[in-house]
Design a protein around this motif. Structure first.
Motif, short mmCIF file in Angstrom:
data_model
loop_
_atom_site.label_atom_id
_atom_site.label_comp_id
_atom_site.label_asym_id
_atom_site.label_seq_id
_atom_site.Cartn_x
_atom_site.Cartn_y
_atom_site.Cartn_z
N UNK A 5 0.83 -1.21 0.00
CA UNK A 5 0.00 0.00 0.00
C UNK A 5 0.86 1.26 0.00
N UNK A 6 1.93 1.25 0.79
CA UNK A 6 2.84 2.40 0.83
C UNK A 6 3.51 2.60 -0.52
N UNK A 7 3.85 1.50 -1.18
CA UNK A 7 4.49 1.59 -2.49
C UNK A 7 3.57 2.25 -3.51
N UNK A 8 2.28 1.96 -3.44
CA UNK A 8 1.31 2.59 -4.35
C UNK A 8 1.26 4.09 -4.11
N UNK A 9 1.28 4.49 -2.84
CA UNK A 9 1.24 5.91 -2.50
C UNK A 9 2.50 6.62 -3.01
N UNK A 10 3.65 5.99 -2.84
CA UNK A 10 4.90 6.60 -3.28
C UNK A 10 4.94 6.73 -4.80
N UNK A 11 4.45 5.71 -5.49
CA UNK A 11 4.42 5.77 -6.95
C UNK A 11 3.52 6.90 -7.44
N UNK A 12 2.43 7.14 -6.71
CA UNK A 12 1.51 8.20 -7.11
C UNK A 12 2.08 9.59 -6.84
N UNK A 13 3.05 9.67 -5.91
CA UNK A 13 3.58 10.98 -5.53
C UNK A 13 4.92 11.30 -6.18
N UNK A 14 5.62 10.31 -6.70
CA UNK A 14 6.98 10.55 -7.18
C UNK A 14 7.04 11.46 -8.40
N UNK A 15 5.93 11.63 -9.10
CA UNK A 15 5.92 12.52 -10.25
C UNK A 15 5.86 13.99 -9.88
N UNK A 16 5.72 14.30 -8.60
CA UNK A 16 5.62 15.70 -8.16
C UNK A 16 6.96 16.41 -8.19
N UNK A 59 -2.12 10.58 1.67
CA UNK A 59 -2.28 9.93 2.98
C UNK A 59 -3.66 10.19 3.56
N UNK A 60 -4.20 11.38 3.33
CA UNK A 60 -5.55 11.67 3.83
C UNK A 60 -6.60 10.82 3.12
N UNK A 61 -6.39 10.55 1.83
CA UNK A 61 -7.29 9.65 1.11
C UNK A 61 -7.28 8.25 1.71
N UNK A 62 -6.12 7.84 2.22
CA UNK A 62 -5.98 6.50 2.81
C UNK A 62 -6.35 6.47 4.29
N UNK A 63 -6.87 7.57 4.79
CA UNK A 63 -7.24 7.68 6.20
C UNK A 63 -6.03 7.51 7.12
#
Length: 208
Positions: A5-16, A59-63
């Motif tokens: 789950x953390x890996x999915x979050x990081x992948x979604x943010x790394x393009x920033x 992170x807020x989306x993931x509660x």
């Protein structure tokens, strides 16, 4: 599952943010993580703020939420620590390493950005530990066992993660050799070469 789950979050943010330029033609991805510990490395201040904002939203989306009090920030400009630059996450300011040094994976980070102090601390740790072993009521052979399997592994980690000068390492080695000779009851004039010499019984002649 948590790591996935953390890996999915990081992948979604790394393009920033783009790859961090470390100089000398070296670059590094903006996000590095180990379990639930995440490190952001950016070349520009605005990229760091954008990355923090993106991660906060995800992170807020993931509660879930970050804990700014357990986080630290470090900003370096022209080779010097910039204490005026601060960052926020979850609407709270992240303490800087100048305010509160932090330990991550066995390594301390502070505003000095140098390992000189860590070398002195490692030498002090070796001295105090050897003194404690010497004063304990164990037999000498058990002191050697404690040194080999308890103290030396404890000293190896800081020697690996910190850039400790050779003189400090030689001082640690000298203290260990002194105590080892004492516990083995080796004569003062007994050289290291003699301890590694091959005895006649250990010679195995080859057949013709």
């Amino acid at each position: 599952m948590f790591v996935m789950a953390i890996e999915v979050i990081l992948k979604a943010a790394e393009g920033s943010a783009g790859f961090a330029n470390l100089g000398g033609g070296c670059s590094m991805p903006p996000l590095k993580a180990f379990m639930d510990d995440t490190t952001i490395i950016c070349s520009k201040e605005d990229e760091t703020r954008r990355m923090l904002t993106r991660l906060d939203v995800l992170m807020s989306w993931c509660r879930m939420e970050f804990k700014p009090k357990k986080s630290r920030s470090l900003s370096i400009r022209r080779g010097k620590v910039d204490e005026a630059t601060t960052f926020t996450v979850a609407e709270q300011q992240i303490p800087t390493v100048s305010q509160e040094p932090v330990k991550s994976l066995g390594r301390w980070y502070d505003s000095s950005v140098k390992d000189t102090r860590r070398g002195a601390e490692t030498l002090e740790l070796a001295s105090e530990s050897l003194l404690a072993i010497n004063k304990c009521g164990l037999q000498d052979k058990f002191k050697i066992w404690y040194l080999q399997f308890m103290l030396i592994p404890k000293l190896l980690w800081p020697l690996l993660v910190y850039d400790i000068c050779s003189s400090t390492m030689e001082a640690i080695e000298a203290k260990i050799n002194k105590c080892t000779r004492k516990w083995l009851r080796v004569p003062p004039g007994f050289s290291d070469v003699a301890s590694k010499a091959q005895t006649p019984n250990e010679v195995h002649p080859r057949g013709i």
